[in-house]
Design a protein around this motif. Structure first.
Motif, PDB file in Angstrom:
ATOM      1  N   GLU A  92       1.623   6.875   3.372  1.00 42.71           N
ATOM      2  CA  GLU A  92       2.239   8.144   2.953  1.00 42.71           C
ATOM      3  C   GLU A  92       2.030   8.405   1.468  1.00 42.71           C
ATOM      4  O   GLU A  92       1.804   9.550   1.051  1.00 42.71           O
ATOM      5  CB  GLU A  92       3.743   8.133   3.285  1.00 42.71           C
ATOM      6  CG  GLU A  92       4.013   8.355   4.773  1.00 42.71           C
ATOM      7  CD  GLU A  92       5.427   7.954   5.169  1.00 42.71           C
ATOM      8  OE1 GLU A  92       6.295   7.902   4.283  1.00 42.71           O
ATOM      9  OE2 GLU A  92       5.645   7.680   6.369  1.00 42.71           O
ATOM     10  N   ASP A  94      -0.430   7.237  -0.167  1.00 37.74           N
ATOM     11  CA  ASP A  94      -1.876   7.208  -0.419  1.00 37.74           C
ATOM     12  C   ASP A  94      -2.180   6.270  -1.589  1.00 37.74           C
ATOM     13  O   ASP A  94      -2.762   6.666  -2.597  1.00 37.74           O
ATOM     14  CB  ASP A  94      -2.411   8.624  -0.690  1.00 37.74           C
ATOM     15  CG  ASP A  94      -3.930   8.705  -0.569  1.00 37.74           C
ATOM     16  OD1 ASP A  94      -4.523   7.800   0.048  1.00 37.74           O
ATOM     17  OD2 ASP A  94      -4.519   9.669  -1.095  1.00 37.74           O
ATOM     18  N   VAL A  95      -1.774   5.021  -1.398  1.00 39.88           N
ATOM     19  CA  VAL A  95      -1.844   4.049  -2.491  1.00 39.88           C
ATOM     20  C   VAL A  95      -3.277   3.674  -2.865  1.00 39.88           C
ATOM     21  O   VAL A  95      -3.602   3.516  -4.028  1.00 39.88           O
ATOM     22  CB  VAL A  95      -1.067   2.754  -2.125  1.00 39.88           C
ATOM     23  CG1 VAL A  95      -1.320   1.662  -3.151  1.00 39.88           C
ATOM     24  CG2 VAL A  95       0.426   3.048  -2.024  1.00 39.88           C
ATOM     25  N   MET A  96      -4.142   3.534  -1.883  1.00 42.12           N
ATOM     26  CA  MET A  96      -5.403   2.832  -2.147  1.00 42.12           C
ATOM     27  C   MET A  96      -6.455   3.670  -2.849  1.00 42.12           C
ATOM     28  O   MET A  96      -6.539   4.881  -2.662  1.00 42.12           O
ATOM     29  CB  MET A  96      -5.983   2.297  -0.847  1.00 42.12           C
ATOM     30  CG  MET A  96      -6.329   3.400   0.139  1.00 42.12           C
ATOM     31  SD  MET A  96      -7.085   2.757   1.647  1.00 42.12           S
ATOM     32  CE  MET A  96      -8.801   2.689   1.178  1.00 42.12           C
ATOM     33  N   GLN A  97      -7.251   2.984  -3.653  1.00 39.77           N
ATOM     34  CA  GLN A  97      -8.536   3.553  -4.092  1.00 39.77           C
ATOM     35  C   GLN A  97      -9.632   2.805  -3.330  1.00 39.77           C
ATOM     36  O   GLN A  97     -10.005   3.214  -2.244  1.00 39.77           O
ATOM     37  CB  GLN A  97      -8.683   3.453  -5.610  1.00 39.77           C
ATOM     38  CG  GLN A  97      -7.770   4.446  -6.334  1.00 39.77           C
ATOM     39  CD  GLN A  97      -8.029   4.499  -7.832  1.00 39.77           C
ATOM     40  OE1 GLN A  97      -9.133   4.297  -8.310  1.00 39.77           O
ATOM     41  NE2 GLN A  97      -6.986   4.790  -8.586  1.00 39.77           N
ATOM     42  N   CYS A 135      -8.556  -1.256  -9.424  1.00 44.62           N
ATOM     43  CA  CYS A 135      -8.531   0.206  -9.549  1.00 44.62           C
ATOM     44  C   CYS A 135      -7.263   0.671 -10.258  1.00 44.62           C
ATOM     45  O   CYS A 135      -7.137   1.842 -10.589  1.00 44.62           O
ATOM     46  CB  CYS A 135      -8.605   0.875  -8.180  1.00 44.62           C
ATOM     47  SG  CYS A 135      -9.966   0.326  -7.137  1.00 44.62           S
ATOM     48  N   ALA A 136      -6.303  -0.242 -10.444  1.00 48.18           N
ATOM     49  CA  ALA A 136      -5.057   0.033 -11.159  1.00 48.18           C
ATOM     50  C   ALA A 136      -4.217   1.112 -10.477  1.00 48.18           C
ATOM     51  O   ALA A 136      -3.825   2.103 -11.073  1.00 48.18           O
ATOM     52  CB  ALA A 136      -5.322   0.398 -12.623  1.00 48.18           C
ATOM     53  N   THR A 137      -3.908   0.863  -9.200  1.00 49.64           N
ATOM     54  CA  THR A 137      -3.072   1.807  -8.444  1.00 49.64           C
ATOM     55  C   THR A 137      -1.587   1.471  -8.579  1.00 49.64           C
ATOM     56  O   THR A 137      -0.788   1.783  -7.694  1.00 49.64           O
ATOM     57  CB  THR A 137      -3.451   1.775  -6.944  1.00 49.64           C
ATOM     58  OG1 THR A 137      -3.219   0.448  -6.436  1.00 49.64           O
ATOM     59  CG2 THR A 137      -4.904   2.132  -6.720  1.00 49.64           C
ATOM     60  N   TYR A 138      -1.214   0.849  -9.679  1.00 53.73           N
ATOM     61  CA  TYR A 138       0.140   0.286  -9.799  1.00 53.73           C
ATOM     62  C   TYR A 138       1.256   1.316  -9.643  1.00 53.73           C
ATOM     63  O   TYR A 138       2.312   1.012  -9.085  1.00 53.73           O
ATOM     64  CB  TYR A 138       0.275  -0.461 -11.124  1.00 53.73           C
ATOM     65  CG  TYR A 138      -0.668  -1.632 -11.232  1.00 53.73           C
ATOM     66  CD1 TYR A 138      -0.606  -2.682 -10.320  1.00 53.73           C
ATOM     67  CD2 TYR A 138      -1.649  -1.688 -12.216  1.00 53.73           C
ATOM     68  CE1 TYR A 138      -1.473  -3.759 -10.394  1.00 53.73           C
ATOM     69  CE2 TYR A 138      -2.522  -2.766 -12.309  1.00 53.73           C
ATOM     70  CZ  TYR A 138      -2.435  -3.796 -11.399  1.00 53.73           C
ATOM     71  OH  TYR A 138      -3.300  -4.854 -11.472  1.00 53.73           O
ATOM     72  N   ALA A 139       1.059   2.518 -10.162  1.00 49.97           N
ATOM     73  CA  ALA A 139       2.126   3.525 -10.060  1.00 49.97           C
ATOM     74  C   ALA A 139       2.423   3.819  -8.588  1.00 49.97           C
ATOM     75  O   ALA A 139       3.585   3.966  -8.185  1.00 49.97           O
ATOM     76  CB  ALA A 139       1.719   4.800 -10.792  1.00 49.97           C
ATOM     77  N   ARG A 140       1.378   3.880  -7.789  1.00 44.84           N
ATOM     78  CA  ARG A 140       1.605   4.191  -6.368  1.00 44.84           C
ATOM     79  C   ARG A 140       2.072   2.972  -5.588  1.00 44.84           C
ATOM     80  O   ARG A 140       2.801   3.115  -4.592  1.00 44.84           O
ATOM     81  CB  ARG A 140       0.335   4.786  -5.760  1.00 44.84           C
ATOM     82  CG  ARG A 140       0.048   6.146  -6.362  1.00 44.84           C
ATOM     83  CD  ARG A 140      -0.888   6.959  -5.524  1.00 44.84           C
ATOM     84  NE  ARG A 140      -1.407   8.050  -6.335  1.00 44.84           N
ATOM     85  CZ  ARG A 140      -2.287   8.936  -5.909  1.00 44.84           C
ATOM     86  NH1 ARG A 140      -2.756   8.878  -4.680  1.00 44.84           N
ATOM     87  NH2 ARG A 140      -2.703   9.897  -6.719  1.00 44.84           N
ATOM     88  N   ILE A 141       1.668   1.784  -6.003  1.00 43.85           N
ATOM     89  CA  ILE A 141       2.205   0.582  -5.354  1.00 43.85           C
ATOM     90  C   ILE A 141       3.727   0.577  -5.544  1.00 43.85           C
ATOM     91  O   ILE A 141       4.494   0.376  -4.603  1.00 43.85           O
ATOM     92  CB  ILE A 141       1.564  -0.683  -5.955  1.00 43.85           C
ATOM     93  CG1 ILE A 141       0.090  -0.786  -5.514  1.00 43.85           C
ATOM     94  CG2 ILE A 141       2.336  -1.942  -5.551  1.00 43.85           C
ATOM     95  CD1 ILE A 141      -0.701  -1.873  -6.217  1.00 43.85           C
ATOM     96  N   ARG A 142       4.142   0.851  -6.768  1.00 46.46           N
ATOM     97  CA  ARG A 142       5.562   0.902  -7.086  1.00 46.46           C
ATOM     98  C   ARG A 142       6.255   2.006  -6.265  1.00 46.46           C
ATOM     99  O   ARG A 142       7.314   1.788  -5.675  1.00 46.46           O
ATOM    100  CB  ARG A 142       5.717   1.190  -8.583  1.00 46.46           C
ATOM    101  CG  ARG A 142       7.035   0.863  -9.177  1.00 46.46           C
ATOM    102  CD  ARG A 142       7.007   1.202 -10.667  1.00 46.46           C
ATOM    103  NE  ARG A 142       6.454   0.159 -11.509  1.00 46.46           N
ATOM    104  CZ  ARG A 142       7.105  -0.962 -11.832  1.00 46.46           C
ATOM    105  NH1 ARG A 142       8.311  -1.192 -11.366  1.00 46.46           N
ATOM    106  NH2 ARG A 142       6.552  -1.845 -12.616  1.00 46.46           N
ATOM    107  N   GLY A 157       3.510   8.882 -10.975  1.00 44.82           N
ATOM    108  CA  GLY A 157       2.720   8.507  -9.814  1.00 44.82           C
ATOM    109  C   GLY A 157       2.176   9.735  -9.137  1.00 44.82           C
ATOM    110  O   GLY A 157       1.542  10.565  -9.756  1.00 44.82           O
TER     111      GLY A 157
END
Lengths: 158, 734
Positions: A92, A94-97, A135-142, A157
């Motif tokens: 939901e 869309d975390v991944m790059q 890819c530094a998707t940290y904001a969306r991981i959080r 995010g």
């Protein structure tokens, strides 16, 4: 040597040398490619699986050290209620790059939320800091962890 | 599966199969057309075959082929969005599949240079529009009404006067027999009517990733496959003279071990020892017992210390070569009211994509099938052909999802290795590198130094710029990605401008890293401009705007042209969003600003940073504003690319350096080459300015302003100027 390990609820017998890391047993003997090889030295967390619910780096756990502990991998994590919620939140938000680290991220996040259903920001950081995302998707991981925990979404995010 | 069975049932009930029934069910819209030159995105494209991209099943399922290779930049989602929009299908009906390498059908399939958006923005939409026109033709023919009375929406054709509706699934069979429309009659949608473009669309591989499905190169399994490692000389271009192969072959699980001679071209096969194992672990473990006698060659004498000494010596002299001269920089500097001089330098850095390099190769009857995570498949195929003497047509390349690229996988050395190892082994082989292999055999972002001089007139205006660029290469030729363009900022904006360069001989591989050249040049030039501004007591933002001057286009849009008005726009916007000059910050906290134009994108950033008494630098927040034209195609992916590039730039400046000793790379893994972690990642505010320009790419241009904005913030916080990367906390102690 033959080892009997329990993976995602199923007892499996594998033929491997005792020092073979669990990661390579999963990937090359059991053909479960979800856990990823990133560094081979516990720096990146791409290979994270659970042993009795605790997140471990499967690249550095020899098969001989698994014993009777239950192995859970990304392929089986959706069987748990928390794991399923985490997977859904990941989609939901869309975390991944590239997606390569995300199996490990989901395993660490699920372990966190199983133990700590409503984590603080600091608890999220602490639980996730060992999982690199190039890819530094940290904001969306959080954000996905917050969503799976039923916490209010952050402004940053997505 | 259910959908396929359903469609098969319907077809058999009707009692015939169309000639254009595609493998796996569904009908190809089997027609081709040639795009007019102005719609080809600056390339010369072969005719577009609609069926190569679009397949519609009688049950309405739409399969769209993604032509370019995916490495995390979101292209496998974005290109199909363009087709789906103009085809006018419901996105929920769309399934996306990855194309194999096929340049006849798909032309350029690479992931590099942020080029996929500008190259495909019109052609992919034209493919969708052609398909839509064919479906309308099929519906009008069924109803015997004029096509002009028909419209489409969400996978249906509607006859407006009567309200009759046929679904795309119902029309697929007939549409597959219709000729493609002429491009000049095809109409693209007005952007105000877009239903898919401009909406945040989830990555199409999300479900596979969150459930651990085998979709990456490293996950490939083919029948009879064995596992391989390839052990190269730690000294670049060193050659293997001998190895204890017999001993290695006796180790558990080792099938074979052999030396491949290789050549001196880093992009193809270099010398090394291949070990084939029943498992990868066994093959790699055997390396512990490997004893190789290497001929280290001339590179064994090279080291970072030596490069530093040569840089200092060269910097003291005149440039060996001239690159650009406008006006008279020496005279203008001599007559300047204020002169500012500083030398800026930056290190080599590695790409470190999280998925180590790998390729699976299987030979049969002199032909080879390759599964590779590559950003640049066609040059890879050509390298395999040249190195191994195989016809291009005998090489099949499957494009596997890449676990990151960042430019590393533009080089296909690992693909050639796998093909060579598999042929010699006589069995299908998956070659996989370790992290250490990857760190020590990269094509590094080149280091470099810039000896800079700026002259200001009495009003504080920048009237002279001189740069002696110390880079790497030989005989006047820069090493790969170690060059400086003649039009690079601030060229053309300063009347007395003099750039020359000197080269240090070099034996290591270099190559493009995300925003090549710009990722280093922006640090040097944008930091120096900030230094000139603060030295002359001018606001850095105001000084940047004064250099840009009035809005003006230098060169041509889409061909490297630089529009100072667009740069003014992003600078002004980012300053507003960050509250530049408006907020009072605590002690040892500061904001820095920087801008850069690269890959046709305009970006400006503000970084807010705090520096503690030990000199530890903590970025608190980043604001980034970009102008990449008239349309953000997938806002979810676009924000992702910018946030990722920003954090990438911070990580580079805060801690990344590759150093060499005795011809070897010293760094080995993430313990001594640190990537950004969650605890260190500040929030990143992303904003796009929408301007009336063709849409351009986002994989790269957000990165270059970040290292200088960070270092300019460190200066604002501490009064200490960072002139060398990565940032050394020792010089920032309170």
């Amino acid at each position: 040597m033959a080892f009997s390990i329990k993976v995602n609820g199923r007892q499996r017998t594998v033929e491997a040398e005792a020092d073979t890391p669990l990661l390579w047993v999963l990937r090359d003997e059991l053909n479960m490619k979800g856990a990823k090889f990133g560094c081979g030295a516990t720096f990146c967390g791409a290979c994270t699986v659970h042993l009795d619910g605790a997140p471990v780096r499967s690249c550095s756990i020899p098969i001989s050290g698994v014993g009777a502990r239950a192995v859970t991998t990304i392929e089986g994590i959706g069987a748990s209620e928390v794991g399923k919620r985490v997977q859904e939140a990941w989609m939901e938000v869309d975390v991944m790059q590239c997606g390569y680290c995300q199996a490990g991220q989901i395993m660490s996040a699920t372990a966190l939320l199983t133990r700590t259903p409503k984590p603080t920001e600091a608890q999220i950081t602490q639980a996730m800091n060992g999982n690199l995302c190039r890819c530094a998707t940290y904001a969306r991981i959080r954000a996905a962890i917050r969503k799976a925990a039923g916490l209010p979404a952050e402004a940053a995010g997505v | 599966m259910q959908a396929l069975q359903r469609s098969a049932h319907r077809l058999s009930r009707r009692g015939f199969l169309s000639a254009s029934l595609a493998v796996g069910g569904g009908l190809l819209l089997d027609a081709s057309f040639t795009l007019p030159a102005d719609a080809q995105g600056g390339q010369v494209m072969p005719p577009l075959q609609v069926g190569a991209y679009v397949k519609i099943a009688p049950d309405g399922a739409v399969t769209i082929t993604a032509k370019n290779t995916e490495c995390g930049q979101g292209i496998k989602t974005m290109l199909p969005m363009l087709i789906a929009e103009e085809l006018d299908v419901a996105w929920e009906d769309v399934r996306v599949v990855q194309a194999d390498l096929n340049t006849d059908l798909y032309f350029a399939q690479r992931a590099g240079g942020s080029t996929a958006t500008p190259m495909n923005w019109l052609p992919m939409r034209q493919v969708g529009a052609a398909g839509r026109a064919m479906l309308i033709t099929a519906a009008a023919g069924t109803w015997l009404v004029p096509e002009a009375e028909c419209t489409t929406a969400a996978s249906q054709v509607r006859h407006m006067p009567t309200g009759r509706v046929l679904t795309y699934g119902q029309l697929a069979e007939k549409a597959a027999t219709v000729a493609a429309p002429r491009p000049e009659t095809m109409r693209l949608k007005d952007p105000s009517t877009f239903r898919i473009i401009g909406k945040p669309i989830r990555n199409v591989d999300s479900a596979a990733v969150v459930t651990g499905q085998p979709i990456f190169g490293i996950d490939v399994e083919v029948p009879g496959m064995k596992y391989a490692v390839f052990h190269k000389c730690p000294v670049f271009a060193g050659a293997c003279k001998s190895a204890n192969l017999d001993e290695i072959k006796r180790l558990p699980g080792v099938r074979d071990a052999f030396i491949l001679e290789g050549g001196k071209d880093f992009g193809s096969l270099v010398s090394g020892v291949a070990i084939i194992g029943d498992s990868w672990w066994q093959a790699n473990r055997a390396r512990r017992f490997l004893k190789v006698e290497w001929d280290e060659g001339a590179t064994g004498a090279m080291s970072s210390e030596g490069f530093a000494r040569q840089t200092t010596a060269l910097a003291a002299g005149a440039p060996q070569h001239s690159l650009r001269k406008d006006g008279d920089a020496n005279a203008a500097l001599a007559g300047a009211a204020r002169l500012v001089e500083a030398t800026y330098s930056y290190p080599f850095i590695a790409h470190a994509p999280l998925e180590p390099q790998n390729t699976t190769a299987a030979w049969k009857d002199g032909k080879v099938e390759i599964w590779a995570p590559t950003q640049n498949p066609e040059p890879g195929r050509q390298r395999v052909a040249q190195t191994l003497g195989v016809a291009l047509g005998d090489i099949t390349v499957h494009l596997m999802r890449c676990g990151g690229g960042f430019g590393r996988r533009l080089s296909n050395d690992y693909m050639v290795e796998a093909a060579a190892v598999a042929r010699r082994a006589g069995m299908p082989v998956k070659l996989l590198w370790t992290r250490e292999d990857d760190m020590q055999h990269d094509f590094y972002r080149p280091g470099g130094a810039h000896v800079l001089k700026a002259g200001l007139d009495t009003s504080g205006k920048l009237v002279a710029w001189k740069n002696h660029f110390i880079s790497y290469g030989a005989n006047g030729q820069f090493a790969a990605a170690a060059d400086l363009g003649v039009n690079e900022f601030p060229a053309r904006l300063i009347s007395n401008f003099d750039v020359g360069y000197s080269l240090i001989p070099f034996g290591m591989p270099t190559g493009p890293l995300r925003a090549p050249r710009s990722n280093a040049l922006a640090f040097a030039f944008q930091s120096f401009i900030d230094e000139v501004a603060t030295t002359s007591r001018q606001d850095p933002l105001a000084f940047q705007l004064s250099i840009l001057g009035d809005p003006k286009l230098y060169g041509e849009v889409g061909r490297g042209g630089f529009d100072t008005g667009r740069m003014r726009g992003v600078l002004t916007a980012v300053a507003q969003r960050a509250g530049w000059g408006q907020r009072r910050l605590p002690a040892r906290t500061g904001m820095g600003i920087a801008q850069w134009f690269s890959h046709q994108g305009y970006f400006a950033a503000v970084v807010e940073v705090s520096v503690d008494d030990d000199g530890k630098v903590t970025p608190l927040k980043v604001w980034a504003v970009g102008d990449v034209g008239s349309q953000i195609i997938n806002p979810s992916g676009a924000v992702h690319q910018v946030q990722g590039a920003v954090l990438d730039g911070l990580a580079q400046a805060l801690g990344q350096a590759i150093t060499f000793e005795n011809g070897r790379t010293k760094q080995t893994n993430f313990g001594n080459f640190p990537l950004m972690r969650m605890a260190d990642a500040p929030p990143v505010d992303v904003h796009f300015l929408i301007t009336d320009n063709p849409p351009t790419g986002l994989g790269e241009p957000a990165l270059p302003p970040i290292p200088p904005a960070l270092c300019n913030a460190v200066f604002a916080a501490t009064g200490k100027r960072i002139r060398s990367l990565p940032i050394d906390p020792a010089i920032l102690k309170g």
